[in-house]
Design a protein around this motif. Sequence first.
Motif: not given
Length: 152
Positions: A11-17, A38-50, A97-100
């Motif tokens: 698959d094609v992975a891509v960072g999305v912010d 193929v499919a796209v895997h759009a991946i987003t990261a986020y910061a955890g709570p301060d 996909e969303v992950a901290m």
Amino acid sequence: MSEPAPTRTGDVAVGVDGSDGSRAALAWAMDEAARRGVAVHAITAYAGPDVWSTAEGLVPDARVLHDAAQREVAAAVEEVSAARRERGLAVPEVRTEVAMGPASTVLLHHARGASVLVVGHRGRGGLASRFIGSVGLSAVIHADCTVVVVRD
């Protein structure tokens, strides 16, 4: 939150912010995925709570941050997909996909198995725009697949 599976092989992975650069990267990733079938895997990261509290004594809830990041990636996918449909282009399957965690770490982890990893260029004007950003640089150095950095 359970540990999600990495990108499916090929698959094609891509960072999305949410930035213009990441929307351009997502559009490029959709073009490439449609070309490859193929499919796209759009991946987003986020910061955890301060670890801080407000005057009211509240600490930000991680689920609220996660849900906000999920809404952001879904909105970006819908915006880019709608533009493709308006131009009469096929819209490939897109998994989100969303992950901290730190963006570069999350992106590299969840892009394992991808045929290509796509990131946006976040030029900040003038001299700074001539250099790749820290997430893009980390991807170029550490990814186990081809990396494409897309300018918006």
